[in-house]
Design a protein around this motif. Structure first.
Motif, mmCIF file in Angstrom:
data_model
loop_
_atom_site.group_PDB
_atom_site.id
_atom_site.type_symbol
_atom_site.label_atom_id
_atom_site.label_comp_id
_atom_site.label_asym_id
_atom_site.label_seq_id
_atom_site.Cartn_x
_atom_site.Cartn_y
_atom_site.Cartn_z
ATOM 1 N N ALA A 1 -0.680 -1.719 -10.045
ATOM 2 C CA ALA A 1 -1.781 -1.106 -9.177
ATOM 3 C C ALA A 1 -3.480 -0.668 -9.898
ATOM 4 N N TYR A 2 -3.976 -0.467 -8.107
ATOM 5 C CA TYR A 2 -5.181 0.165 -7.963
ATOM 6 C C TYR A 2 -4.706 1.440 -7.372
ATOM 7 N N TRP A 3 -5.686 2.554 -7.673
ATOM 8 C CA TRP A 3 -5.672 3.767 -7.442
ATOM 9 C C TRP A 3 -6.716 4.179 -6.843
ATOM 10 N N GLY A 4 -6.992 5.690 -6.392
ATOM 11 C CA GLY A 4 -8.002 5.952 -5.272
ATOM 12 C C GLY A 4 -7.992 6.893 -6.778
ATOM 13 N N GLN A 5 -8.973 7.839 -6.528
ATOM 14 C CA GLN A 5 -9.625 9.172 -7.636
ATOM 15 C C GLN A 5 -8.993 10.137 -6.695
ATOM 16 N N LEU B 1 0.628 -1.168 -0.163
ATOM 17 C CA LEU B 1 0.010 -0.018 0.410
ATOM 18 C C LEU B 1 0.707 0.983 0.034
ATOM 19 N N ALA B 2 0.439 2.604 -0.813
ATOM 20 C CA ALA B 2 1.285 3.506 -0.621
ATOM 21 C C ALA B 2 0.473 4.887 -0.642
ATOM 22 N N TRP B 3 1.242 5.937 -0.246
ATOM 23 C CA TRP B 3 0.625 7.284 -0.613
ATOM 24 C C TRP B 3 1.147 8.222 -1.996
ATOM 25 N N PHE B 4 0.712 8.853 -2.748
ATOM 26 C CA PHE B 4 1.310 9.022 -3.691
ATOM 27 C C PHE B 4 0.526 11.220 -3.847
ATOM 28 N N TYR C 1 -3.898 14.245 -3.493
ATOM 29 C CA TYR C 1 -3.146 12.993 -2.520
ATOM 30 C C TYR C 1 -3.514 11.348 -2.842
ATOM 31 N N TYR C 2 -2.641 10.406 -3.614
ATOM 32 C CA TYR C 2 -3.790 9.290 -3.716
ATOM 33 C C TYR C 2 -3.559 8.139 -3.004
ATOM 34 N N CYS C 3 -4.527 7.159 -2.756
ATOM 35 C CA CYS C 3 -3.437 5.699 -2.246
ATOM 36 C C CYS C 3 -3.749 4.664 -3.647
ATOM 37 N N ALA C 4 -2.703 4.056 -3.258
ATOM 38 C CA ALA C 4 -2.634 2.655 -4.527
ATOM 39 C C ALA C 4 -2.485 1.687 -3.661
ATOM 40 N N ALA C 5 -3.000 -0.025 -4.356
ATOM 41 C CA ALA C 5 -2.650 -0.705 -3.678
ATOM 42 C C ALA C 5 -1.630 -1.628 -3.978
ATOM 43 N N SER C 6 -1.058 -2.526 -4.239
ATOM 44 C CA SER C 6 -0.484 -2.764 -5.591
ATOM 45 C C SER C 6 0.011 -4.704 -5.354
ATOM 46 N N PRO C 7 -0.711 -6.083 -5.711
ATOM 47 C CA PRO C 7 -0.378 -6.674 -5.094
ATOM 48 C C PRO C 7 1.062 -7.232 -5.795
ATOM 49 N N THR C 8 1.976 -7.012 -6.674
ATOM 50 C CA THR C 8 3.121 -7.398 -6.945
ATOM 51 C C THR C 8 4.406 -5.939 -6.480
ATOM 52 N N MET C 9 3.773 -5.385 -5.741
ATOM 53 C CA MET C 9 4.775 -4.178 -4.816
ATOM 54 C C MET C 9 4.637 -3.373 -6.294
ATOM 55 N N LEU C 10 4.473 -3.135 -7.164
ATOM 56 C CA LEU C 10 5.834 -2.204 -7.905
ATOM 57 C C LEU C 10 3.949 -1.416 -8.234
ATOM 58 N N PHE C 11 3.746 0.073 -7.666
ATOM 59 C CA PHE C 11 3.305 1.246 -8.465
ATOM 60 C C PHE C 11 2.913 1.896 -9.120
ATOM 61 N N GLY D 1 0.821 20.894 -12.188
ATOM 62 C CA GLY D 1 1.818 21.427 -13.320
ATOM 63 C C GLY D 1 3.218 20.470 -12.656
ATOM 64 N N LYS D 2 2.693 19.906 -12.772
ATOM 65 C CA LYS D 2 4.039 18.298 -11.565
ATOM 66 C C LYS D 2 3.759 17.308 -11.816
ATOM 67 N N GLU D 3 4.990 16.111 -11.935
ATOM 68 C CA GLU D 3 4.746 15.193 -12.068
ATOM 69 C C GLU D 3 4.260 14.045 -10.472
ATOM 70 N N ARG D 4 3.691 13.177 -10.108
ATOM 71 C CA ARG D 4 3.657 12.631 -9.297
ATOM 72 C C ARG D 4 4.457 12.028 -8.318
ATOM 73 N N GLU D 5 4.433 11.875 -7.287
ATOM 74 C CA GLU D 5 5.161 11.896 -6.362
ATOM 75 C C GLU D 5 4.870 10.982 -5.285
ATOM 76 N N TYR D 6 6.063 10.112 -5.050
ATOM 77 C CA TYR D 6 6.216 9.240 -4.043
ATOM 78 C C TYR D 6 5.830 9.498 -3.285
ATOM 79 N N VAL D 7 4.922 9.082 -1.545
ATOM 80 C CA VAL D 7 4.456 9.902 -0.343
ATOM 81 C C VAL D 7 5.714 8.850 0.838
ATOM 82 N N ALA D 8 4.559 7.906 0.500
ATOM 83 C CA ALA D 8 4.749 6.613 2.123
ATOM 84 C C ALA D 8 4.537 5.230 1.123
#
Length: 121
Positions: A109-113, A34-37, A94-104, A42-49
């Protein structure tokens, strides 16, 4: 198969705190990573946690380390992001994501809105 819904965003003053939530439906997180981005205008998506789906080990981007805490409640099938000492540069969707492969990625991965966080100076 997994639907994610973020909530908890809003407008706050610099130095304030917010707790974001990401509720899953359809299936439980299980061993998904699980992760937050976040993405500012005007900026690219950034990894948070992120948090491991196998042992719960968390990891953080250097920009938020020490201020943010990622956690999950398996009983509620919900992911959280506790954000303390918010700064104007934290302003983003802020977006949350869930990945069964550990790749976001969009493909792995599945992403929220997303939920908007705005920090005023």
């Amino acid at each position: 198969q997994v639907q994610l819904t973020e909530s908890g965003g809003g407008l706050v003053q610099a130095g304030a705190s917010l707790r974001l939530s990401c509720a899953a439906s359809g299936r439980t997180f299980g061993t998904y990573g699980l992760a937050w981005f976040r993405q500012a205008p005007g900026k690219e998506r950034e990894y948070v946690a992120a948090i491991s789906g196998t042992d719960g080990t968390p990891s953080y981007a250097l920009s938020v380390k020490g201020r943010f805490t990622i956690s999950k409640d398996n009983a509620k099938n919900t992911l959280y992001l506790q954000m303390n000492n918010l700064k104007p540069e934290d302003t983003a969707i802020y977006y949350c994501a869930a990945s069964p492969t550990m790749l976001f990625t969009d493909q792995n991965a599945y992403w929220g809105q997303g939920t908007q966080v705005t920090v005023a100076s």
